[in-house]
Design an enzyme around this catalytic site. Structure first.
Site, mmCIF file in Angstrom:
data_model
loop_
_atom_site.group_PDB
_atom_site.id
_atom_site.type_symbol
_atom_site.label_atom_id
_atom_site.label_comp_id
_atom_site.label_asym_id
_atom_site.label_seq_id
_atom_site.Cartn_x
_atom_site.Cartn_y
_atom_site.Cartn_z
ATOM 1 N N HIS A 1 -11.713 2.944 2.988
ATOM 2 C CA HIS A 1 -11.447 1.666 2.581
ATOM 3 C C HIS A 1 -11.515 1.248 1.039
ATOM 4 O O HIS A 1 -10.670 0.510 0.841
ATOM 5 C CB HIS A 1 -12.588 0.909 3.219
ATOM 6 N N ASP B 1 -3.836 3.241 10.286
ATOM 7 C CA ASP B 1 -5.081 2.270 9.725
ATOM 8 C C ASP B 1 -4.729 0.989 8.926
ATOM 9 O O ASP B 1 -3.279 1.419 8.566
ATOM 10 C CB ASP B 1 -6.167 3.067 9.343
#
Length: 330
Positions: A175, A241
């Site tokens: 992330h 993702d």
């Protein structure tokens, strides 16, 4: 697959969700107030188009559960791994029950799909996986994920294994960083084993570079997606993702990310928490229509009607599963 900012649809949300390039929506905690609000929101989204948009969420259990108040709190998958260590049969039955409650409750509120199960192996140091993983041993992951998947399907929901080909070994959180796995391909076989053995409906690729394959993350790697299609013979939906994550920045701006992931073979491209980038992509991306990819995505939509919340409360299997979950959470 895009997201929205609030708890009900705006005119701009409706316009974007009706765009032909959009095939689904992912919901977050900010989109949730209570079960009544969620039910109204999902109904409004489903009414926009036919066939309906796929409504998805990250609802794994443990620390990754977007809807909490009004839903059963689910244990982290590592709790099922610990139970498997002491009694494999009980661990698998508990996994099936967790999967059933997860799917049945979401479906009762109009959500079609959850990005679960996590198939990453728990090597220990990862900053993002940790207790989201079932276990370190691939045979335990396979057994528990298969049982969880059985429960998901009993609840009317498909499976999504993640994060292909394995995010558990690297330490950084994709992330916020770009992880690089420098292992040899032979050393990754344990990580890949669950994808070989499980009958999955969807797979989410990882924002990790695996030096043994190429210099792209798996999301942007036609080599990894080809391996998944041709060697593992997976013919379900390949999701990226979130393309807004730091690990996706290796190929440039959002339009470049979308184009590269689609060219690599990903079917559904997640653009989250980036409303300006969504507008850029919808205005400028001109992909070739691929009917086969569209059929894969359509297959994730449930065909059987969901049980209502009231029906679930009266169901012995559901009540038994709640008891099992309460023991796991104790």
């Amino acid at each position: 697959m895009i997201d929205i900012a609030g708890t009900e649809l705006t005119d701009l949300d409706r316009e974007r969700l009706c765009h032909p390039l959009v095939g689904g929506i992912i919901l977050f905690s900010r989109n949730y107030v209570d079960p009544v609000q969620l039910t109204a929101l999902t109904a409004a989204i489903h009414e926009l188009r036919s066939p309906a948009l796929l409504i998805a969420v990250d609802h794994e259990g443990g620390r990754v559960q977007r809807f909490r108040d009004g839903f059963t709190r689910l244990p982290p998958m590592a709790a099922l791994g610990r139970l498997w260590d002491s009694d494999a049969a009980k661990g698998c039955e508990a996994a099936r029950q967790v999967g059933y409650v997860l799917a049945a409750e979401l479906r009762a509120r109009g959500v079609d799909y959850s990005f679960t199960p996590v198939l990453d192996l728990d090597y220990g140091p990862s900053r993002v996986i940790g207790d989201r993983a079932f276990h370190r041993r691939p045979e335990a992951v396979v057994a528990l994920a298969a049982a969880l998947g059985e429960g998901l399907r009993q609840g009317g929901m498909g499976t999504c294994g993640k994060h292909f080909p394995g995010h558990g070994y690297v330490v950084p959180d994709s992330h916020v960083e770009l992880p690089v796995d420098d292992r040899a391909f032979e050393a990754m076989q344990e990580d890949i084993e669950p994808y070989r053995q499980l009958g999955l409906d969807g797979i989410m690729a990882a924002h990790v570079i695996y030096n043994c394959m190429d210099c792209n993350t798996a999301v942007f790697s036609n080599k990894w997606i080809d391996y998944l299609r041709k060697q593992i013979r997976f013919d379900g939906v390949v999701f990226t993702d979130d393309l807004s994550m730091a690990g996706a920045g290796v190929v440039g701006d959002m339009l470049a990310r979308v184009e590269t992931a689609y060219a690599a073979g990903c079917d559904m491209l997640l653009v989250c928490n980036a409303p300006d980038a969504v507008g850029q992509v919808l205005a400028n991306w001109k992909p070739a229509v691929d009917a086969h990819r569209s059929r894969r995505i359509k297959a994730l939509l449930a065909t059987a009607p969901a049980k209502s919340w009231e029906e679930l409360q009266a169901e012995p299997n559901y009540q038994s599963a709640l008891l099992t979950i309460s023991r796991l959470m104790a």
